[in-house]
Write a protein that holds these residues in place. Structure first.
Motif, PDB file in Angstrom:
ATOM      1  N   LEU A 123       0.851  -1.135  -0.067  1.00 23.00           N
ATOM      2  CA  LEU A 123      -0.021   0.039  -0.038  1.00 23.00           C
ATOM      3  C   LEU A 123       0.820   1.210  -0.018  1.00 23.00           C
ATOM      4  O   LEU A 123       0.429   2.288  -0.603  1.00 23.00           O
ATOM      5  CB  LEU A 123      -0.887  -0.069   1.118  1.00 23.00           C
ATOM      6  CG  LEU A 123      -2.179  -1.088   1.193  1.00 23.00           C
ATOM      7  CD1 LEU A 123      -2.892  -1.225   2.486  1.00 23.00           C
ATOM      8  CD2 LEU A 123      -2.971  -0.948   0.008  1.00 23.00           C
ATOM      9  N   ALA A 124       2.216   1.119   0.598  1.00 17.17           N
ATOM     10  CA  ALA A 124       2.734   2.280   0.931  1.00 17.17           C
ATOM     11  C   ALA A 124       3.331   2.610  -0.634  1.00 17.17           C
ATOM     12  O   ALA A 124       3.519   3.749  -1.112  1.00 17.17           O
ATOM     13  CB  ALA A 124       4.047   2.290   1.756  1.00 17.17           C
ATOM     14  N   LYS A 125       3.765   1.685  -1.448  1.00 11.96           N
ATOM     15  CA  LYS A 125       4.100   1.762  -2.780  1.00 11.96           C
ATOM     16  C   LYS A 125       3.165   2.547  -3.688  1.00 11.96           C
ATOM     17  O   LYS A 125       3.343   3.239  -4.504  1.00 11.96           O
ATOM     18  CB  LYS A 125       4.586   0.271  -3.515  1.00 11.96           C
ATOM     19  CG  LYS A 125       5.877  -0.343  -2.775  1.00 11.96           C
ATOM     20  CD  LYS A 125       6.194  -1.475  -3.303  1.00 11.96           C
ATOM     21  CE  LYS A 125       7.442  -2.285  -2.768  1.00 11.96           C
ATOM     22  NZ  LYS A 125       7.877  -3.489  -3.199  1.00 11.96           N
ATOM     23  N   HIS A 126       2.006   1.908  -3.352  1.00 10.62           N
ATOM     24  CA  HIS A 126       0.937   2.420  -4.240  1.00 10.62           C
ATOM     25  C   HIS A 126       0.617   4.138  -3.776  1.00 10.62           C
ATOM     26  O   HIS A 126       0.313   4.623  -4.966  1.00 10.62           O
ATOM     27  CB  HIS A 126      -0.537   1.848  -3.801  1.00 10.62           C
ATOM     28  CG  HIS A 126      -1.808   2.322  -4.477  1.00 10.62           C
ATOM     29  ND1 HIS A 126      -1.887   2.121  -5.814  1.00 10.62           N
ATOM     30  CD2 HIS A 126      -2.756   2.916  -3.737  1.00 10.62           C
ATOM     31  CE1 HIS A 126      -3.211   2.894  -5.915  1.00 10.62           C
ATOM     32  NE2 HIS A 126      -3.719   3.303  -4.675  1.00 10.62           N
ATOM     33  N   VAL A 127       0.737   4.543  -2.842  1.00  9.93           N
ATOM     34  CA  VAL A 127       0.656   5.887  -2.280  1.00  9.93           C
ATOM     35  C   VAL A 127       1.963   6.788  -2.963  1.00  9.93           C
ATOM     36  O   VAL A 127       1.694   7.788  -3.312  1.00  9.93           O
ATOM     37  CB  VAL A 127       0.525   6.127  -1.091  1.00  9.93           C
ATOM     38  CG1 VAL A 127       0.276   7.510  -0.340  1.00  9.93           C
ATOM     39  CG2 VAL A 127      -0.720   5.389  -0.419  1.00  9.93           C
ATOM     40  N   LEU A 128       2.990   6.137  -2.814  1.00  9.08           N
ATOM     41  CA  LEU A 128       4.236   6.665  -3.254  1.00  9.08           C
ATOM     42  C   LEU A 128       4.104   6.897  -4.608  1.00  9.08           C
ATOM     43  O   LEU A 128       4.921   7.890  -5.436  1.00  9.08           O
ATOM     44  CB  LEU A 128       5.504   5.963  -2.817  1.00  9.08           C
ATOM     45  CG  LEU A 128       5.853   6.131  -1.344  1.00  9.08           C
ATOM     46  CD1 LEU A 128       7.059   5.098  -1.106  1.00  9.08           C
ATOM     47  CD2 LEU A 128       6.096   7.648  -0.963  1.00  9.08           C
ATOM     48  N   LYS A 129       3.394   6.341  -5.620  1.00  8.11           N
ATOM     49  CA  LYS A 129       3.170   6.378  -6.897  1.00  8.11           C
ATOM     50  C   LYS A 129       1.882   7.265  -7.276  1.00  8.11           C
ATOM     51  O   LYS A 129       1.804   7.684  -8.424  1.00  8.11           O
ATOM     52  CB  LYS A 129       2.638   4.988  -7.582  1.00  8.11           C
ATOM     53  CG  LYS A 129       3.687   4.136  -7.501  1.00  8.11           C
ATOM     54  CD  LYS A 129       3.338   2.664  -8.175  1.00  8.11           C
ATOM     55  CE  LYS A 129       4.360   1.770  -8.364  1.00  8.11           C
ATOM     56  NZ  LYS A 129       4.039   0.276  -8.713  1.00  8.11           N
ATOM     57  N   GLY A 130       1.592   8.110  -6.265  1.00  6.38           N
ATOM     58  CA  GLY A 130       0.436   8.961  -6.285  1.00  6.38           C
ATOM     59  C   GLY A 130      -1.213   8.708  -6.227  1.00  6.38           C
ATOM     60  O   GLY A 130      -1.870   9.517  -6.446  1.00  6.38           O
ATOM     61  N   GLY A 131      -1.108   7.355  -5.791  1.00  5.78           N
ATOM     62  CA  GLY A 131      -2.529   6.919  -5.440  1.00  5.78           C
ATOM     63  C   GLY A 131      -2.926   7.314  -3.817  1.00  5.78           C
ATOM     64  O   GLY A 131      -2.162   7.891  -2.936  1.00  5.78           O
ATOM     65  N   VAL A 132      -4.127   6.929  -3.429  1.00  3.44           N
ATOM     66  CA  VAL A 132      -4.755   7.202  -2.366  1.00  3.44           C
ATOM     67  C   VAL A 132      -5.255   5.962  -1.649  1.00  3.44           C
ATOM     68  O   VAL A 132      -5.924   5.070  -2.504  1.00  3.44           O
ATOM     69  CB  VAL A 132      -5.819   8.059  -2.319  1.00  3.44           C
ATOM     70  CG1 VAL A 132      -6.623   8.404  -1.027  1.00  3.44           C
ATOM     71  CG2 VAL A 132      -5.402   9.449  -2.865  1.00  3.44           C
ATOM     72  N   TRP A 133      -5.067   5.494  -0.192  1.00  7.30           N
ATOM     73  CA  TRP A 133      -5.382   4.386   0.292  1.00  7.30           C
ATOM     74  C   TRP A 133      -6.347   4.551   1.430  1.00  7.30           C
ATOM     75  O   TRP A 133      -6.060   5.752   2.024  1.00  7.30           O
ATOM     76  CB  TRP A 133      -4.175   3.508   0.547  1.00  7.30           C
ATOM     77  CG  TRP A 133      -4.847   2.418   1.120  1.00  7.30           C
ATOM     78  CD1 TRP A 133      -4.936   1.201   0.620  1.00  7.30           C
ATOM     79  CD2 TRP A 133      -4.830   1.919   2.647  1.00  7.30           C
ATOM     80  NE1 TRP A 133      -5.348   0.180   1.462  1.00  7.30           N
ATOM     81  CE2 TRP A 133      -5.333   0.677   2.811  1.00  7.30           C
ATOM     82  CE3 TRP A 133      -4.773   2.837   3.874  1.00  7.30           C
ATOM     83  CZ2 TRP A 133      -5.458   0.243   4.222  1.00  7.30           C
ATOM     84  CZ3 TRP A 133      -4.639   2.373   5.071  1.00  7.30           C
ATOM     85  CH2 TRP A 133      -5.206   0.917   5.104  1.00  7.30           C
ATOM     86  N   GLU A 134      -7.301   4.295   1.544  1.00  7.71           N
ATOM     87  CA  GLU A 134      -8.181   4.064   2.851  1.00  7.71           C
ATOM     88  C   GLU A 134      -8.586   2.829   3.182  1.00  7.71           C
ATOM     89  O   GLU A 134      -8.947   2.058   2.364  1.00  7.71           O
ATOM     90  CB  GLU A 134      -9.444   5.099   2.683  1.00  7.71           C
ATOM     91  CG  GLU A 134     -10.341   5.556   3.619  1.00  7.71           C
ATOM     92  CD  GLU A 134     -11.289   6.095   3.466  1.00  7.71           C
ATOM     93  OE1 GLU A 134     -12.250   6.633   4.356  1.00  7.71           O
ATOM     94  OE2 GLU A 134     -11.545   6.639   2.181  1.00  7.71           O
TER      95      GLU A 134
END
Length: 744
Positions: free
Chosen positions: A77-88
């Motif tokens: 999930l951290a990789k996803h956010v660092l690519k510009g995504g949002v996680w909840e």
């Protein structure tokens, strides 16, 4: 406080960012890209406990107390956010005192002012276990809807769906679409960058065949979402041995397959699976998840259907326009040509909905008399099929007008009238004509490669860029007329469009373009500020100078990518380059006397011999030279009086009507000996012959009687020459014909 909204200095100090976050009843944690703790507020310390060392010598690491079993998922999930995504979502947290919490958190990228992602901002608070999953699912469904609303391309739509679902909801995501009678895999996305080995699960682009009895086949036939809660307790036929073997290796535990249905039609399938590649709290889907995936599939199907319809409309409009543009450019002597056309990306603009961005930009290259060439660049205001249809009509009309070989200003004047004719008829309540002509910018140029003379007229279009001697400047245009279709009533077109003439240096290049080349919009989420007009032109010229010594194709390509940003309007580019060497031409003036026919023929024969024109072709050309020159000599005696301009003063001729003919030298000019001029030009595959005289009458083919001695000259020219014609000149007319120097 003096007025509403004014605050004292002490109050302003309490409204600083740090003061506000210190009092927030929500945990706020900021880390860099490597999970090093940068900031946490007091509520975060109370919720998670004070962060401490994670190992010997490590005082910066911060894990929020996430359980070890959830670490692989948190890394993903951290990789996803660092690519510009949002996680909840929600997860278990073990505090420093050993107590357990269930925390709902949201992670968003921390962006630098340049737009680069430099870390992660996490907001969190304790969650109730009774409804955490419902909140997770509904939040994910809402975000999927938002992402789908911003896409008009099928591939982008499917990719966005997969990015939202993996890894938050699934370990594996396949999306297959029906193409004709085939089911083709379009998406194959997996967790942790894992990809299936060859000869196992089908790759992208492969045709998918599910055996009868397979749960995916059942979902297709029944058009309903199918849940496989636990593969350990069920048995289904497998598409292949490799697929079965890989499913066992990754530990495929559960799956949901949902058909993508819209308007009663099945567009494809969406397959979501869980496996042992991640460590989740629950490795199995249930009926709630099945209904949730069904809701997602409905939104995905609608988005895919819209994207397919849009791509079909866009393809139709693009094909329509491209077929209206020249398919192949002619091979011209003394001129190299390169063209580009690009439709703009889709854009929702000004309340008009999503537009295809195909517009009315066009270019054209028109062969004219004796090797001369007409060059056109134009832009119809507006977008869509209507603009393209208007463009097609204007291009066809301009091509027809150009064949008359009239001056560029006169061509634009006639095109302006045509623009008014094709306006959609509209009438007001009183029956008055209120039709509004389309607004069109256009530039028409005529280039003579032998003299290097460039004649042009401009109707509100951007000036071409001239590349010569390592410099790039706008072509100096002193008379820029109004766009076609906006001329006020009562204003004659001759007063609006003016002809100008320049001489192109050897090897110089001209770049003609429409405004889509320079009117770019910054890419989404780039944070870039649009360039000013001057900055854009400077940047474009710099790139063109760098490519000025390369081919015209390289210059066109350099212009295409010179200005950063997305194409906000369709774009047409036309690059022409003059020859670096002079082309062969011979010219001589003769008295219009019968004895000069043989002299003209002798000059032509000697010239063609010097140019190594094949004997058969040279004799044919000389024969036609005799016919045209004879025609000129025979009609010289009956030629009309040369045109003269009488000086006017206040709308009256100087002197009386009877006195107006008594002008010194006028009688001598009438009785002066007539002349004709013979010009021969050599090209790569043809020779051109031009005969100029002072007669204003244009020749025409007439039927000769059986006993007539003449009247067959132009008929021979028409039958034996590849092309022929005549055009008016400032002094009279020119008759020309073309003879190929190679066998037909």
């Amino acid at each position: 406080m003096k007025r509403w909204g004014d605050v004292s200095e002490d109050t302003a100090d309490h409204l600083s960012a740090g003061s506000v976050l210190d009092q927030a009843e929500m945990a706020v944690v900021v880390t860099d890209r490597f999970s090093n703790l940068l900031y946490w507020n007091p509520f975060a310390e109370r919720l998670f406990g004070r962060p401490g060392p994670q190992g010997p010598g490590d005082t910066a690491g911060f894990t929020l107390g996430i359980l070890e079993k959830d670490n692989p998922l948190s890394v993903e999930l951290a990789k996803h956010v660092l690519k510009g995504g949002v996680w909840e979502g929600t997860f278990d947290v073990k505090r420093a005192d050993g107590t357990m919490l269930y925390v709902r958190a949201q992670a968003v990228p921390l962006r630098h002012s340049s737009g680069a992602v430099t870390g992660i901002v996490i907001t969190a608070r304790e969650a109730m276990r009774s409804n955490e999953r419902e909140k997770d699912r509904f939040g994910l469904l809402e975000r999927i809807g938002e992402r789908l609303a911003g896409s008009l391309y099928v591939e982008e739509t499917l990719k966005r769906v997969a990015e939202m679902l993996v890894p938050q909801f699934a370990d594996h995501c396949f999306i297959e679409l029906v193409e004709g009678d085939r089911l083709t895999r379009r998406v194959s996305t997996h967790v942790q960058g894992w990809n299936p080995p060859p000869d196992t699960w089908a790759p992208l682009g492969a045709e998918i065949r599910y055996p009868a009895g397979h749960y995916a086949d059942t979902a297709l036939r029944r058009q309903e979402t199918i849940l496989v809660e636990d593969f350990a307790q069920t048995n289904y036929p497998s598409p292949s041995e490799g697929s079965t073997r890989l499913a066992a290796e990754v530990g495929l535990t559960s799956a949901i397959v949902a058909p993508l249905c819209v308007r009663g039609e099945t567009l494809g399938l969406m397959y979501l699976g869980l496996s042992n590649l991640t460590d989740r709290r629950s490795p199995h889907y249930d009926t709630f998840d099945r209904d949730f995936v069904g809701a997602i599939a409905t939104r995905v199907a609608l988005a895919v259907d819209n994207a397919l319809l849009f791509e079909e409309e866009r393809h139709t409009a693009e094909s329509f326009q491209k077929h209206l543009l020249p398919r192949e450019l002619p091979q011209l002597d003394g001129l190299e040509i390169a063209v580009r056309y690009f439709p703009a990306a889709p854009l929702a603009s000004h309340g008009q909905g999503i537009q295809t961005q195909v517009g009315g930009d066009w270019y054209d290259v028109i062969p004219l008399s004796a090797g001369r060439v007409g060059i056109v660049i134009g832009d119809v205001e507006g977008r869509g099929a209507k603009a393209a249809a208007i463009m097609g009509q204007l291009r066809a009309a301009l091509r027809a007008f150009a064949q008359d070989d009239k001056p560029p200003a006169e061509i634009l004047a006639r095109l302006d009238e045509w623009t008014r004719i094709i306006a959609t008829p509209e009438r007001d309540d009183n029956g008055e004509d209120v039709s509004v002509p389309p607004i069109v910018t256009c530039q028409y140029l005529v280039y003579d490669a032998w003299s290097r003379q460039l004649s042009f007229a401009n109707a509100g279009h951007a000036p071409p860029l001239l590349l010569a001697d390592g410099t790039c400047v706008e072509l100096d245009i002193k008379e820029v007329g109004q766009p076609l279709g906006v001329r006020a009533k009562g204003v004659h077109a001759d007063l609006v469009y003016k002809e100008e003439t320049r001489t192109l240096p050897p090897g110089a290049s001209l770049l003609l373009y429409t405004d889509g080349l320079v009117d770019r919009r910054p890419a989404r989420d780039s944070g870039e500020v649009p360039l000013s007009d001057e900055e854009t032109l400077t940047l474009l010229c710099d790139r063109l100078v760098e490519a000025s010594d390369a081919s015209v194709e390289s210059i066109a390509e350099a212009a295409t990518v010179a200005v950063p940003g997305e194409i906000d309007d369709d774009m047409a580019i036309l690059v022409v380059r003059s020859s670096a060497t002079n082309l062969d031409v011979e010219e001589r003036t003769f008295p219009a006397q019968p004895i000069m026919v043989s002299e003209a023929r002798r000059m032509a024969a000697e010239t063609f011999a010097g140019w190594n024109v094949p004997e058969e072709r040279a004799e044919l050309a000389c024969l036609l030279v005799s016919e045209v020159v004879t025609n000129v000599v025979l009609h010289a005696a009956s030629a009309s009086v040369p045109r003269r301009e009488l000086m006017m003063d206040g709308g009256m001729m100087m002197g009386g009507f009877e006195d107006s003919w008594d002008v010194p030298g006028f009688d001598e000019e009438i009785t002066a000996e007539k002349e004709f001029r013979l010009r021969l030009r050599r090209g790569g595959e043809s020779v051109w012959v031009e005969v100029f005289d002072q007669d204003l009458r244009l020749p025409r083919i007439r039927s000769a009687g059986e006993n007539d001695e003449g009247g067959r000259g132009l008929y021979l020219v028409d039958q034996l020459a590849r092309r022929w014609g005549s055009r008016p000149t400032t002094e009279g007319k020119a008759v020309w014909f073309e003879i190929p120097t190679k066998s037909r």
